[in-house]
Design an enzyme around this catalytic site. Structure first.
Site, PDB file in Angstrom:
ATOM      1  N   TYR A 162      24.748 -27.880 -11.340  1.00 49.32           N
ATOM      2  CA  TYR A 162      24.937 -28.016  -9.900  1.00 49.32           C
ATOM      3  C   TYR A 162      24.669 -29.486  -9.608  1.00 49.32           C
ATOM      4  O   TYR A 162      23.681 -30.044 -10.093  1.00 49.32           O
ATOM      5  CB  TYR A 162      23.945 -27.182  -9.087  1.00 49.32           C
ATOM      6  CG  TYR A 162      23.851 -25.719  -9.417  1.00 49.32           C
ATOM      7  CD1 TYR A 162      24.954 -24.990  -9.844  1.00 49.32           C
ATOM      8  CD2 TYR A 162      22.632 -25.053  -9.280  1.00 49.32           C
ATOM      9  CE1 TYR A 162      24.842 -23.640 -10.130  1.00 49.32           C
ATOM     10  CE2 TYR A 162      22.509 -23.701  -9.561  1.00 49.32           C
ATOM     11  CZ  TYR A 162      23.618 -22.999  -9.995  1.00 49.32           C
ATOM     12  OH  TYR A 162      23.502 -21.669 -10.277  1.00 49.32           O
ATOM     13  N   CYS A 220      21.103 -30.046  -8.263  1.00 45.93           N
ATOM     14  CA  CYS A 220      19.986 -29.341  -8.908  1.00 45.93           C
ATOM     15  C   CYS A 220      19.058 -30.382  -9.531  1.00 45.93           C
ATOM     16  O   CYS A 220      19.504 -31.229 -10.310  1.00 45.93           O
ATOM     17  CB  CYS A 220      20.529 -28.404  -9.981  1.00 45.93           C
ATOM     18  SG  CYS A 220      19.362 -27.978 -11.288  1.00 45.93           S
ATOM     19  N   PHE A 260      16.878 -30.253 -11.884  1.00 42.84           N
ATOM     20  CA  PHE A 260      16.809 -30.193 -13.343  1.00 42.84           C
ATOM     21  C   PHE A 260      18.084 -30.760 -13.973  1.00 42.84           C
ATOM     22  O   PHE A 260      18.034 -31.421 -15.015  1.00 42.84           O
ATOM     23  CB  PHE A 260      16.563 -28.751 -13.794  1.00 42.84           C
ATOM     24  CG  PHE A 260      15.268 -28.188 -13.280  1.00 42.84           C
ATOM     25  CD1 PHE A 260      14.062 -28.588 -13.825  1.00 42.84           C
ATOM     26  CD2 PHE A 260      15.250 -27.284 -12.229  1.00 42.84           C
ATOM     27  CE1 PHE A 260      12.853 -28.093 -13.346  1.00 42.84           C
ATOM     28  CE2 PHE A 260      14.053 -26.779 -11.737  1.00 42.84           C
ATOM     29  CZ  PHE A 260      12.845 -27.185 -12.295  1.00 42.84           C
ATOM     30  N   CYS A 261      19.221 -30.521 -13.330  1.00 46.10           N
ATOM     31  CA  CYS A 261      20.478 -31.116 -13.796  1.00 46.10           C
ATOM     32  C   CYS A 261      20.450 -32.624 -13.602  1.00 46.10           C
ATOM     33  O   CYS A 261      20.940 -33.383 -14.455  1.00 46.10           O
ATOM     34  CB  CYS A 261      21.660 -30.515 -13.034  1.00 46.10           C
ATOM     35  SG  CYS A 261      21.803 -28.721 -13.186  1.00 46.10           S
TER      36      CYS A 261
END
Length: 253
Positions: free
Chosen positions: A23, A26, A28-29
């Site tokens: 995403y 996101c 973490f991304c």
């Protein structure tokens, strides 16, 4: 991961053939992208629709992002942002200068504490939740109908999720929690070491903290955070100048 080392052995970065399922905002991304961009590793991006997730239907047992797929790797899927970064760094950073014991400690703090202050802040009120998802829908390559579903379905859902996360992590005042984390990062992790936690250049802890913060840049929370903690804003600007622009190529629209 010795298998990964064997797969990438003898290849230059342009031959890694990495695909990132993500995403766009996101946190973490964003961590994974920060690592790949800093190391100038080319990669392809598949944007995953957060409501339907049809893009990762191949992943039967793991339904989260980020997922990294590397051609030539048996079960060619790496899951979880910190594991992805650690495995890639084990190949690239043979001297381990980017991942010392203190770096590991601060990476864990980013994952266990700092990142969990983001959602309760950016989805703090219905108004802020809609504002956040308007930004999210602008950043993704979705159709008009997908954008509307994400905007209204997502903002309502995440407003409720943020309330649960606030309770789960014992957060009483959302803004105070993220301000406290910003001050802790600067005063205890960065300033004792120089310009960055890594000293003269960023290490994996810097990239982790920077990565999660890129996910909220442009939102009300980010503006208030950097106003409250000006040294955090200065560090962030230095990181932004140090980490090259995104080297990922989106292959779905």
């Amino acid at each position: 991961m010795n298998i990964l080392r064997e797969v990438l052995k003898g290849k230059n970065k342009n031959e890694y053939n990495i695909t990132l399922y993500q995403y766009q905002v996101c946190p973490f991304c964003c961590k994974v992208r920060a690592y790949l961009d800093f190391n100038q590793i080319p990669y392809k991006i598949i944007e995953v629709n957060p409501l339907f997730k049809s893009e990762i239907k191949f992943s039967k047992d793991y339904r989260k992002v980020p997922i990294v797929v590397i051609d030539g790797l048996i079960n060619n899927q790496l899951n979880d942002s910190s594991r992805i970064i650690t495995h890639l760094n084990d190949v690239l950073d043979e001297t381990k200068t980017m991942n010392t014991k203190d770096t590991v400690k601060w990476r864990k703090w980013v994952d266990d504490t700092f990142v969990h202050t983001l959602a309760p802040n950016i989805y703090r009120t219905n108004e802020e939740a809609v504002e956040a998802f308007e930004y999210i829908s602008e950043q993704n390559g979705f159709s008009w109908f997908q954008k509307q579903a994400v905007l209204y379905g997502g903002s309502f859902t995440m407003y409720a999720v943020a309330k649960r996360l606030k309770k789960k992590y014992g957060i009483e005042d959302e803004r105070e929690a993220i301000f406290s984390c910003g001050k802790k990062w600067i005063n205890e992790a960065v300033l004792p070491n120089g310009r960055f936690h890594g000293g003269d250049k960023p290490d994996l802890a810097d990239l982790a903290a920077y990565g999660i913060l890129t996910s909220i840049e442009g939102l009300r929370t980010f503006n208030e955070l950097t106003k409250e903690v000006p040294q955090l804003g200065a560090w962030y600007d230095m990181m932004k100048r140090t980490v090259p622009k995104c080297s990922g190529i989106k292959i779905n629209k």
